[in-house]
Design a protein around this motif. Structure first.
Motif, PDB file in Angstrom:
ATOM      1  N   SER A   1     -13.790  -0.704  -1.320  1.00 41.00           N
ATOM      2  CA  SER A   1     -14.964   0.182  -1.355  1.00 41.00           C
ATOM      3  C   SER A   1     -15.900  -0.145  -2.515  1.00 41.00           C
ATOM      4  CB  SER A   1     -14.525   1.653  -1.444  1.00 41.00           C
ATOM      5  OG  SER A   1     -14.033   1.918  -2.748  1.00 41.00           O
ATOM      6  N   HIS A   2     -15.424  -0.910  -3.510  1.00 35.99           N
ATOM      7  CA  HIS A   2     -16.305  -1.257  -4.636  1.00 35.99           C
ATOM      8  C   HIS A   2     -17.250  -2.408  -4.306  1.00 35.99           C
ATOM      9  CE1 HIS A   2     -13.524   0.664  -7.922  1.00 35.99           C
ATOM     10  NE2 HIS A   2     -13.827   1.489  -6.948  1.00 35.99           N
ATOM     11  N   ILE A   3     -17.019  -3.084  -3.208  1.00 35.69           N
ATOM     12  CA  ILE A   3     -17.903  -4.195  -2.807  1.00 35.69           C
ATOM     13  C   ILE A   3     -19.279  -3.628  -2.473  1.00 35.69           C
ATOM     14  CG2 ILE A   3     -18.287  -5.934  -1.006  1.00 35.69           C
ATOM     15  CD1 ILE A   3     -15.197  -6.237  -0.916  1.00 35.69           C
ATOM     16  N   ASN A   4     -20.309  -4.310  -2.982  1.00 38.06           N
ATOM     17  CA  ASN A   4     -21.644  -3.715  -2.887  1.00 38.06           C
ATOM     18  C   ASN A   4     -22.359  -3.995  -1.569  1.00 38.06           C
ATOM     19  OD1 ASN A   4     -21.860  -6.407  -3.653  1.00 38.06           O
ATOM     20  ND2 ASN A   4     -23.788  -6.099  -4.731  1.00 38.06           N
ATOM     21  N   THR A   5     -21.726  -3.515  -0.504  1.00 41.45           N
ATOM     22  CA  THR A   5     -22.400  -3.428   0.798  1.00 41.45           C
ATOM     23  C   THR A   5     -22.393  -1.957   1.176  1.00 41.45           C
ATOM     24  OG1 THR A   5     -20.316  -3.792   1.964  1.00 41.45           O
ATOM     25  CG2 THR A   5     -21.684  -5.748   1.545  1.00 41.45           C
ATOM     26  N   LYS A   6     -23.241  -1.591   2.143  1.00 37.03           N
ATOM     27  CA  LYS A   6     -23.515  -0.168   2.369  1.00 37.03           C
ATOM     28  C   LYS A   6     -22.402   0.629   3.036  1.00 37.03           C
ATOM     29  CE  LYS A   6     -28.545  -0.007   2.739  1.00 37.03           C
ATOM     30  NZ  LYS A   6     -29.628  -0.031   3.734  1.00 37.03           N
ATOM     31  N   SER A   7     -21.536  -0.025   3.795  1.00 37.68           N
ATOM     32  CA  SER A   7     -20.564   0.734   4.592  1.00 37.68           C
ATOM     33  C   SER A   7     -19.632   1.575   3.721  1.00 37.68           C
ATOM     34  CB  SER A   7     -19.734  -0.243   5.435  1.00 37.68           C
ATOM     35  OG  SER A   7     -19.242  -1.288   4.629  1.00 37.68           O
ATOM     36  N   THR A   8     -19.225   2.717   4.272  1.00 37.77           N
ATOM     37  CA  THR A   8     -18.250   3.556   3.590  1.00 37.77           C
ATOM     38  C   THR A   8     -16.848   3.090   3.985  1.00 37.77           C
ATOM     39  OG1 THR A   8     -18.238   5.129   5.402  1.00 37.77           O
ATOM     40  CG2 THR A   8     -19.789   5.565   3.606  1.00 37.77           C
ATOM     41  N   VAL A   9     -15.891   3.294   3.111  1.00 40.13           N
ATOM     42  CA  VAL A   9     -14.515   2.863   3.380  1.00 40.13           C
ATOM     43  C   VAL A   9     -13.572   4.007   3.020  1.00 40.13           C
ATOM     44  CG1 VAL A   9     -12.758   1.094   2.960  1.00 40.13           C
ATOM     45  CG2 VAL A   9     -15.162   0.550   2.560  1.00 40.13           C
ATOM     46  N   LYS A  10     -12.626   4.296   3.921  1.00 40.43           N
ATOM     47  CA  LYS A  10     -11.621   5.316   3.599  1.00 40.43           C
ATOM     48  C   LYS A  10     -10.257   4.837   4.075  1.00 40.43           C
ATOM     49  CE  LYS A  10     -10.509  10.192   3.954  1.00 40.43           C
ATOM     50  NZ  LYS A  10     -10.876  11.537   4.331  1.00 40.43           N
ATOM     51  N   GLY A  11      -9.248   5.095   3.260  1.00 44.46           N
ATOM     52  CA  GLY A  11      -7.884   4.702   3.616  1.00 44.46           C
ATOM     53  C   GLY A  11      -7.096   5.901   4.122  1.00 44.46           C
ATOM     54  N   TYR A  12      -6.247   5.648   5.090  1.00 45.76           N
ATOM     55  CA  TYR A  12      -5.455   6.726   5.706  1.00 45.76           C
ATOM     56  C   TYR A  12      -4.001   6.302   5.748  1.00 45.76           C
ATOM     57  CZ  TYR A  12     -10.040   8.164   7.497  1.00 45.76           C
ATOM     58  OH  TYR A  12     -11.357   8.532   7.613  1.00 45.76           O
ATOM     59  N   GLU A  13      -3.112   7.274   5.558  1.00 49.36           N
ATOM     60  CA  GLU A  13      -1.684   7.011   5.732  1.00 49.36           C
ATOM     61  C   GLU A  13      -1.065   8.225   6.417  1.00 49.36           C
ATOM     62  OE1 GLU A  13      -0.214   6.142   1.853  1.00 49.36           O
ATOM     63  OE2 GLU A  13      -1.067   7.943   0.957  1.00 49.36           O
ATOM     64  N   PRO A  14       0.162   8.086   6.932  1.00 50.54           N
ATOM     65  CA  PRO A  14       0.720   9.175   7.733  1.00 50.54           C
ATOM     66  C   PRO A  14       0.776  10.502   6.983  1.00 50.54           C
ATOM     67  CG  PRO A  14       2.044   7.188   7.966  1.00 50.54           C
ATOM     68  CD  PRO A  14       1.035   6.898   6.906  1.00 50.54           C
ATOM     69  N   SER A  15       1.002  10.455   5.669  1.00 54.75           N
ATOM     70  CA  SER A  15       1.159  11.712   4.935  1.00 54.75           C
ATOM     71  C   SER A  15      -0.180  12.352   4.557  1.00 54.75           C
ATOM     72  CB  SER A  15       1.971  11.472   3.667  1.00 54.75           C
ATOM     73  OG  SER A  15       1.275  10.540   2.876  1.00 54.75           O
ATOM     74  N   GLY A  16      -1.271  11.641   4.683  1.00 62.50           N
ATOM     75  CA  GLY A  16      -2.574  12.195   4.297  1.00 62.50           C
ATOM     76  C   GLY A  16      -3.327  12.702   5.518  1.00 62.50           C
TER      77      GLY A  16
ATOM     78  N   GLU B   1     -18.996   2.158   8.887  1.00 64.02           N
ATOM     79  CA  GLU B   1     -17.871   2.948   8.384  1.00 64.02           C
ATOM     80  C   GLU B   1     -16.586   2.193   8.684  1.00 64.02           C
ATOM     81  OE1 GLU B   1     -17.804   6.910  10.045  1.00 64.02           O
ATOM     82  OE2 GLU B   1     -15.879   7.373   9.070  1.00 64.02           O
ATOM     83  N   LEU B   2     -15.777   2.021   7.663  1.00 63.44           N
ATOM     84  CA  LEU B   2     -14.528   1.277   7.801  1.00 63.44           C
ATOM     85  C   LEU B   2     -13.381   2.239   7.543  1.00 63.44           C
ATOM     86  CD1 LEU B   2     -13.681  -1.640   8.334  1.00 63.44           C
ATOM     87  CD2 LEU B   2     -14.048  -2.117   5.899  1.00 63.44           C
ATOM     88  N   ALA B   3     -12.497   2.380   8.521  1.00 66.04           N
ATOM     89  CA  ALA B   3     -11.368   3.314   8.409  1.00 66.04           C
ATOM     90  C   ALA B   3     -10.082   2.501   8.425  1.00 66.04           C
ATOM     91  CB  ALA B   3     -11.407   4.295   9.572  1.00 66.04           C
ATOM     92  N   LEU B   4      -9.330   2.549   7.329  1.00 68.92           N
ATOM     93  CA  LEU B   4      -8.163   1.673   7.154  1.00 68.92           C
ATOM     94  C   LEU B   4      -6.880   2.487   7.197  1.00 68.92           C
ATOM     95  CD1 LEU B   4      -9.537  -0.572   4.240  1.00 68.92           C
ATOM     96  CD2 LEU B   4      -9.898  -0.798   6.720  1.00 68.92           C
ATOM     97  N   TYR B   5      -6.000   2.162   8.143  1.00 72.68           N
ATOM     98  CA  TYR B   5      -4.747   2.898   8.283  1.00 72.68           C
ATOM     99  C   TYR B   5      -3.566   1.954   8.143  1.00 72.68           C
ATOM    100  CZ  TYR B   5      -0.949   5.604  10.347  1.00 72.68           C
ATOM    101  OH  TYR B   5       0.246   6.243  10.546  1.00 72.68           O
ATOM    102  N   ASP B   6      -2.529   2.436   7.479  1.00 74.92           N
ATOM    103  CA  ASP B   6      -1.253   1.710   7.422  1.00 74.92           C
ATOM    104  C   ASP B   6      -0.175   2.743   7.124  1.00 74.92           C
ATOM    105  OD1 ASP B   6       0.961  -0.194   6.547  1.00 74.92           O
ATOM    106  OD2 ASP B   6      -0.669  -1.640   6.767  1.00 74.92           O
ATOM    107  N   ILE B   7       1.069   2.392   7.411  1.00 76.18           N
ATOM    108  CA  ILE B   7       2.141   3.332   7.056  1.00 76.18           C
ATOM    109  C   ILE B   7       2.304   3.389   5.536  1.00 76.18           C
ATOM    110  CG2 ILE B   7       3.474   3.447   9.207  1.00 76.18           C
ATOM    111  CD1 ILE B   7       5.194   1.141   8.154  1.00 76.18           C
ATOM    112  N   LYS B   8       1.849   2.342   4.858  1.00 79.40           N
ATOM    113  CA  LYS B   8       1.815   2.413   3.396  1.00 79.40           C
ATOM    114  C   LYS B   8       0.702   1.529   2.836  1.00 79.40           C
ATOM    115  CE  LYS B   8       5.291  -1.150   2.516  1.00 79.40           C
ATOM    116  NZ  LYS B   8       5.458  -1.771   3.802  1.00 79.40           N
TER     117      LYS B   8
END
Ligand SMILES: NC(=O)C1=CN([C@@H]2O[C@H](COP(=O)(O)OP(=O)(O)OC[C@H]3O[C@@H](n4cnc5c(N)ncnc54)[C@H](O)[C@@H]3O)[C@@H](O)[C@H]2O)C=CC1
Ligand SMILES: O=C([O-])CC(=O)C(=O)O
Length: 355
Positions: free
Chosen positions: A72-87, A55-62
């Protein structure tokens, strides 16, 4: 030998060789803070290629959700989610993370030292460390943001202030110095860089970077030696100059950060010993800047030396070992600078802990 080579190819061989699989019992969430930046993007890409990451969790202020959608479209199994301060925010990003990489922060421009970044990056790292101490106090924290010599002590003080400091879980990433030292000697000696593995001790800026060539059986003399040392100590400046104001090393740093994360993942998943160096190699014994007993009697409380990694993070801090008289001279200068970088970070964070 064969097994070691197989293992050392796992990151970069993963996509082509479908035989390697990370099992569900090795589920590993990795968070990248500053994921939309120059380092953050290629680092996240390399982590997406690593089958040990689930699981890959990506955070940035923007910009992190965009980077996450792309990767996330790369064909390996891990899940990917992006996070930002407003979400969903940093708390959800960090919850459950076993490894947190922090490349968030401002890079240098020509004419600046890493210490010139202190005023901006100290508060960024402090705030991200607070979030990590609250959400994932047991995670391995990998600090990339400069000046590493000071941002690591800042992170430690934040964790201490929250009563969750574990010195075995905090690492300043100095792998790029090892990568450069190995590459540069291979250029001088016309050897295969994949088989070079030069130990670099001390810290991560200028004179605090001390390559120990003698331990690899090399002796350089005169101008050749001085140029080599300068290139390793000021390799970062070479890139800053070449980028002409557009930042510092990002791609080589992403590789170095991914390599160190891979070493920790291997160690967490029970591999031990030194893995044979190959392209993209990582072993479970790596130089890294940690809370170290080696020079505490001289007031240097953090120091990079060979560190054996294990399921609990730092397993064993190796002493610096034999060195030449010349290298001892470099180390003496290093210790003096390092002490003041560490004290600066500790003093600042104690006066600026905030809420
Ligand atoms: N340890 C090492 O060997 C190396 C360290 N570095 C350091 O890494 C840092 C990042 O460099 P680059 O990626 O080139 O910079 P960059 O400016 O391209 O990216 C930094 C990212 O951090 C984000 N950011 C800023 N404040 C944040 C916050 N509070 N929370 C989350 N994200 C935040 C920015 O939005 C940006 O996307 C710099 O401090 C640089 O000096 C760079 C190369 C090697
Ligand atoms: O030089 C810089 O500012 C970035 C860095 O730490 C490196 O490339 O080693």
């Amino acid at each position: 030998m064969f097994a070691a080579r197989q293992a050392s190819q796992s990151v970069f061989g993963a996509v082509q060789r479908r035989t390697f699989s990370a099992t569900a019992s090795n589920a590993t969430k990795v968070a990248v803070l500053g994921a939309a930046g120059g380092i953050g993007q290629p680092l996240s890409l390399l982590l997406k290629l690593n089958p040990r990451v689930t699981e890959l969790a990506l955070y940035d202020i923007k910009g992190a959700p965009g980077v996450a959608a792309d990767i996330s479209h790369i064909n390996t199994k891990s899940t990917v989610k992006g996070y930002e301060p407003s979400g969903a925010g940093i708390k959800e990003c960090l919850t459950g993370a076993e490894i947190v990489l922090i490349p968030a922060g401002v890079p240098r421009k020509p004419g600046m030292t890493r210490d010139d970044l202190f005023n901006t990056n100290a508060s960024i790292v402090r705030d991200l460390a607070k979030a990590a101490a609250d959400a994932c106090p047991e995670a391995n924290i990998l600090v990339i943001a400069n000046p590493v010599n000071s941002t690591v002590p800042i992170t430690a003080e934040v964790f201490k202030s929250k009563g969750v400091y574990n010195p075995k879980r905090l690492f300043g990433v100095t792998t790029l110095d090892v990568v450069r030292a190995s590459r540069f000697i291979s250029q001088l000696k016309s050897t295969d860089p994949a088989t070079e593995n030069i130990t670099v001790v001390g810290g991560h800026s200028g004179a605090t970077i001390v390559p120990l060539l003698s331990q690899a059986g090399y002796t350089l003399e005169g101008a050749e030696r001085d140029e080599y040392i300068k290139r390793v100590q000021f390799g970062g400046d070479e890139v800053v100059q070449a980028k002409g104001g557009a930042g510092s090393a990002t791609l080589s740093m992403a590789m170095a950060g991914a390599r160190f994360a891979e070493s920790l993942l291997k160690a967490a998943q029970g591999q031990s010993g030194v893995v044979e160096p190959t392209y993209g190699q990582s072993g479970v014994v790596e130089p890294t800047y940690v809370d170290s007993p080696l020079y505490k009697d001289q007031g240097v409380t953090y120091f990079a030396s060979q560190v054996e990694l294990g399921p609990n993070g730092v397993e064993k801090i190796h002493p610096v070992g034999d060195m030449s008289e010349f290298e001892q001279g470099l180390l003496d200068v290093c210790l003096k600078d390092l002490k003041s970088n560490i004290e600066k970070g500790e003093k600042w964070v104690k006066e600026n802990m905030g809420n």
